[in-house]
Structure formats: C-alpha cells, structure tokens
Design an enzyme around this catalytic site. Structure first.
Site, PDB file in Angstrom:
ATOM      1  N   SER A 182       0.797  -1.223   0.000  1.00  0.00           N
ATOM      2  CA  SER A 182       0.000   0.000   0.000  1.00  0.00           C
ATOM      3  C   SER A 182       0.827   1.269   0.000  1.00  0.00           C
ATOM      4  O   SER A 182       0.358   2.314  -0.463  1.00  0.00           O
ATOM      5  CB  SER A 182      -0.932   0.002   1.214  1.00  0.00           C
ATOM      6  OG  SER A 182      -0.201  -0.154   2.411  1.00  0.00           O
ATOM      7  N   HIS A 209      -5.203  -3.575  -2.434  1.00  0.00           N
ATOM      8  CA  HIS A 209      -4.894  -2.583  -3.476  1.00  0.00           C
ATOM      9  C   HIS A 209      -4.788  -3.177  -4.875  1.00  0.00           C
ATOM     10  O   HIS A 209      -4.808  -2.439  -5.859  1.00  0.00           O
ATOM     11  CB  HIS A 209      -3.593  -1.852  -3.128  1.00  0.00           C
ATOM     12  CG  HIS A 209      -3.735  -1.028  -1.888  1.00  0.00           C
ATOM     13  ND1 HIS A 209      -4.184   0.273  -1.897  1.00  0.00           N
ATOM     14  CD2 HIS A 209      -3.546  -1.356  -0.586  1.00  0.00           C
ATOM     15  CE1 HIS A 209      -4.245   0.726  -0.661  1.00  0.00           C
ATOM     16  NE2 HIS A 209      -3.866  -0.247   0.158  1.00  0.00           N
ATOM     17  N   LYS A 241     -11.522   0.398  -2.033  1.00  0.00           N
ATOM     18  CA  LYS A 241     -10.531   0.953  -2.966  1.00  0.00           C
ATOM     19  C   LYS A 241     -11.101   0.835  -4.392  1.00  0.00           C
ATOM     20  O   LYS A 241     -12.030   1.559  -4.707  1.00  0.00           O
ATOM     21  CB  LYS A 241      -9.208   0.254  -2.725  1.00  0.00           C
ATOM     22  CG  LYS A 241      -8.761   0.603  -1.291  1.00  0.00           C
ATOM     23  CD  LYS A 241      -7.641  -0.173  -0.773  1.00  0.00           C
ATOM     24  CE  LYS A 241      -7.145   0.375   0.547  1.00  0.00           C
ATOM     25  NZ  LYS A 241      -8.008   0.272   1.701  1.00  0.00           N
TER      26      LYS A 241
HETATM   27  C1  LIG Z   1      -3.444  -3.602   2.496  1.00  0.00           C
HETATM   28  C2  LIG Z   1      -4.629  -3.168   3.287  1.00  0.00           C
HETATM   29  N1  LIG Z   1      -5.314  -4.089   3.970  1.00  0.00           N
HETATM   30  C3  LIG Z   1      -6.377  -3.751   4.720  1.00  0.00           C
HETATM   31  C4  LIG Z   1      -6.805  -2.458   4.797  1.00  0.00           C
HETATM   32  C5  LIG Z   1      -7.975  -2.125   5.669  1.00  0.00           C
HETATM   33  O1  LIG Z   1      -9.129  -2.095   4.894  1.00  0.00           O
HETATM   34  P1  LIG Z   1     -10.388  -1.240   5.360  1.00  0.00           P
HETATM   35  O2  LIG Z   1     -10.102   0.169   5.017  1.00  0.00           O
HETATM   36  O3  LIG Z   1     -11.543  -1.818   4.596  1.00  0.00           O
HETATM   37  O4  LIG Z   1     -10.505  -1.443   6.840  1.00  0.00           O
HETATM   38  C6  LIG Z   1      -6.123  -1.455   4.084  1.00  0.00           C
HETATM   39  C7  LIG Z   1      -6.495  -0.021   4.090  1.00  0.00           C
HETATM   40  O5  LIG Z   1      -7.416   0.516   4.394  1.00  0.00           O
HETATM   41  C8  LIG Z   1      -5.016  -1.825   3.314  1.00  0.00           C
HETATM   42  O6  LIG Z   1      -4.320  -0.889   2.646  1.00  0.00           O
END
Ligand SMILES: Cc1ncc(COP(=O)(O)O)c(C=O)c1O
Length: 396
Positions: A182, A209, A241
C-alpha cells in the site's frame, strides 16, 4: 491539570516537536479527481478509488436503490438477522471472481484481517509476515497472540529461513503478505513465496490494493496471475478501494469460510455490512467485470506518469501500479513538499512513520481513472519543481 490531561499534553507535544503529529483536513468537497479546501479547488492525488467507481453515476444510483431494497443500516450481526440475500449473492460473485470456492463478507478490511488471523492462529502457531505489510495484518498478529516473525520486505530467502526455523508438527504457520504494497506500490513476490513454501505454511494474501486493478481482467495479484486456491488458500480483498464502496471479504475453501462463520469473533460480534452497501459493491463488481475501460484508462495514465517522471529523473520507487511514492525520507521535507504542492493546486499527503518505516517519509501519489492526461502533466511539472528546490534530492 488532571493526570489524564497532563499525560495527553506531554504526548501531543512530543508528536508536534518531532513532525509526527497528524491532522485531518476539512475538505469542503471531495471527488476522486478534485477536492476543495478553503475555497480552492485542488487536484486530488491521494484517493484509493483507483477506478473512479466511488463517484460513478451507476454506483450512486445503486446505493440509493440498495437503500430502498435493504434499508440503510446493517441492523444486526450476520449470525442474528444481518445476513441478507444480497450478502449471499455478493459472496458467490466474489468467490467466482477470485476463483475460490467461497467468500465471506466483512464490514471492513481491518476486521477481515483481525478475524481471519485470530481465528486460525493459536498461541503455539507462528505468523511470518513481510515487514511492510499493512498495519491491520500486524495488529491481527498481535490479537492472535501467536509467535510473530517478520521478514525483510519481499525477501523470499529471509522468509524461507524463518519458515525452516518454525517447523513443528504440533503447530502451524501462516505466511502473510500484501499482494500490492500500500505504501510502496510494488507487488509481492508470490511465485517465489509459493515455491519456497511448498505448502508447508498457509499463504495469506491481502490484496486490498491489487483487486480490480492489476492482473488478468483486474482479478488482482492472486487470481489475476493464476495462483490457485491450493497455492494461496487465504485471500483478503477490500471494497473501499477499486470497488468504490466499503467493506471487505475473505475468500478460500468452503471449509475455511464455514470455520470462520463459527469461530471468527470480528465477524460474529459486529453489525453486518449494510445491505445497501453490499448491493452497491455487487453492482460495482459487475461494472468492473463488464467494462474494462476504467482499468485501461488507468493503465495508460500510469504509463504516462512513469514516462514523464523518468524524463524528469524523479526519485520514485519502481512501481507500475497506481501507487507512486516519491521518496523524501525526512518527515520535515515530506511535510514541506505537501504544503508546496497544496499551494500549487495539488492535494497529496505526506506519509510518515509509523505508516512507513522511520526516515522513509514520502509523498504517496495515487493515480485513478478519474484523472486526465493533463492532470498528470501538471503534476509532473510541480513535482519536478519541488525536487529542484529540495537540495537533499538527487538529481535535479
Ligand atoms: C493492504 C490493506 N489491507 C487492509 C486495509 C484495511 O481495509 P479497510 O479500510 O476496509 O478497513 C487497508 C487499508 O485501508 C489496506 O491498505
């Protein structure tokens, strides 16, 4: 001053003194391409709405339609009365899209990661994780209370060494990695991880992502590169996303999903993702599968950005994805660059520790299908100016 106030003031002063304090900007309007701040319109380069679906007219209508069909609230836990036919349908479609047997929808990616790792790891088990994994995977390891080992970013040999040290017939191991990182924008070395693993550990990929953006038909870093359920038995995806909504899912074998429904506390003890949102994500997934134009446009913009950035010799990481980090290293430089860009009409946030390792502060530039080529050209001119003014950056 109360003891609590004194404690908080001291901590806040420390954060301020070390350029680590965070702030939430009050943006008067926001779309994927633009934001408005204090009456000024700025080009937005920090949205994860990679395909522009969060503002797509079909998505907006779908949310309104979904609210009429299912109401606006989640109403109860999935195990009480929150599980609606639309969740079921979405899970079936996600399983098909990711080429897995089954999927389970969660209200957020953070909870999906907490849930799956805490359900599968016991104290005697081990989590082996890439050091640059998303914070939610690290936190999930802490909640699971298993042993946690971290390998150097994308260093498969280091991962293999840790794996060889953890073999124990009474315990199991999970190797966890982001599919597309990310903050760095690079892809996990999944082929080599699968090769060194030889199915000794269970491989988990968080493709928050990558899903919708990379790989064949936008199927992400796993199905999009034809990695099977046997090779990657645990797949996480999020809706916040490229899918332009909110929520997340875990995909894998039918047994894995049945087990999570029984045991996964962050799934059981929370209110379900609202049906209206499940309906919107379901419609956006259809759009993503039937219209490749958003993804193709995004790929074109990434190529344009890379070409212009290479010509300007900007200190970018090697990323061919929508996440393009411009390294500035010091927190102060990154904050200064953010402020300069804002003056020039761009909204790009500086990313600092603990979101990234100390001394690797950066501007995290995200490109989306809502941008136009002229936005990219303007951005590159502004970035080149910043790099010229910042003597610590090479070259200029
Ligand atoms: C790689 C990754 N996993 C999990 C999440 C968490 O997801 P959520 O925003 O739906 O809680 C994010 C960012 O938000 C992320 O970048």
């Amino acid at each position: 001053m109360s003891h609590l106030s004194k404690f908080i003031k001291e901590r806040l002063n420390l954060l301020n003194a070390s350029s680590k304090a965070r702030s939430r900007a009050l943006l008067e309007t926001q779309s994927t391409r633009y934001v408005t701040k204090q009456g000024r319109r700025l080009l937005n380069f920090c949205s994860n709405d990679y395909l522009g679906l969060a503002w797509h007219p079909h998505a907006i209508s779908a949310l309104a339609e979904g609210a009429k069909l299912y109401g606006v609230g989640g109403t109860a836990s999935q195990l009480v009365s929150g599980h609606k036919p639309i969740h079921h349908l979405l899970e079936e479609n996600l399983a098909e899209f990711t080429e897995r047997e089954a999927a389970l929808v969660f209200p957020s990616g953070y909870m999906a990661n907490l849930g799956v790792l805490s359900a599968l790891l016991r104290r005697q088990d081990t989590l082996i994780a890439d050091r640059l994994n998303h914070a939610s995977l690290h936190d999930a390891g802490l909640l699971a209370r298993s042993k946690m080992l971290r390998y150097r970013h994308a260093d498969t040999q280091h991962c293999a060494t840790l794996l060889s040290e953890t073999q124990n017939e009474h315990a199991h191991t999970i190797i966890a990695t982001d599919g597309l990182f990310s903050m760095d924008g690079d892809l996990a070395p999944l082929s080599s991880l699968i090769q060194i693993n030889q199915q000794r550990a269970w491989l988990l990929v968080d493709d928050a992502h990558g899903l919708g953006v990379i790989g064949a038909a936008g199927k992400g870093s796993v199905a999009g590169y034809h990695f099977t359920q046997t090779q990657v038995p645990i797949l996480i995806g999020t809706f916040g996303k490229a899918l332009g909504g909110a929520g997340a899912f875990v995909a894998g074998s039918r047994d894995l999903i049945d087990y999570l429904i029984q045991i996964c506390r962050p799934y059981i003890y929370t209110t379900a993702l609202p049906g209206a949102m499940a309906y919107t994500v379901h419609q956006n997934l259809k759009l993503l599968q039937t219209q490749s134009s958003h993804r193709e446009k995004l790929i074109g913009l990434i190529k344009l950005f890379r070409t212009l950035a290479t010509e300007a010799q900007l200190p970018l990481l090697t990323s061919h994805t929508p996440i393009q980090p411009l390294m500035l290293y010091s927190d102060a430089n990154a904050l200064q660059a953010q402020a300069q860009l804002e003056k020039s009409g761009f909204w790009i946030k500086a990313i600092r520790a603990p979101s990234v390792p100390a001394n690797t502060a950066r501007l995290r530039i995200t490109l989306t299908a809502a941008h136009e080529p002229e936005d990219i050209t303007r951005l590159l001119e502004a970035l080149a100016n910043i790099c010229c003014q910042n003597t610590s950056l090479e070259p200029c």
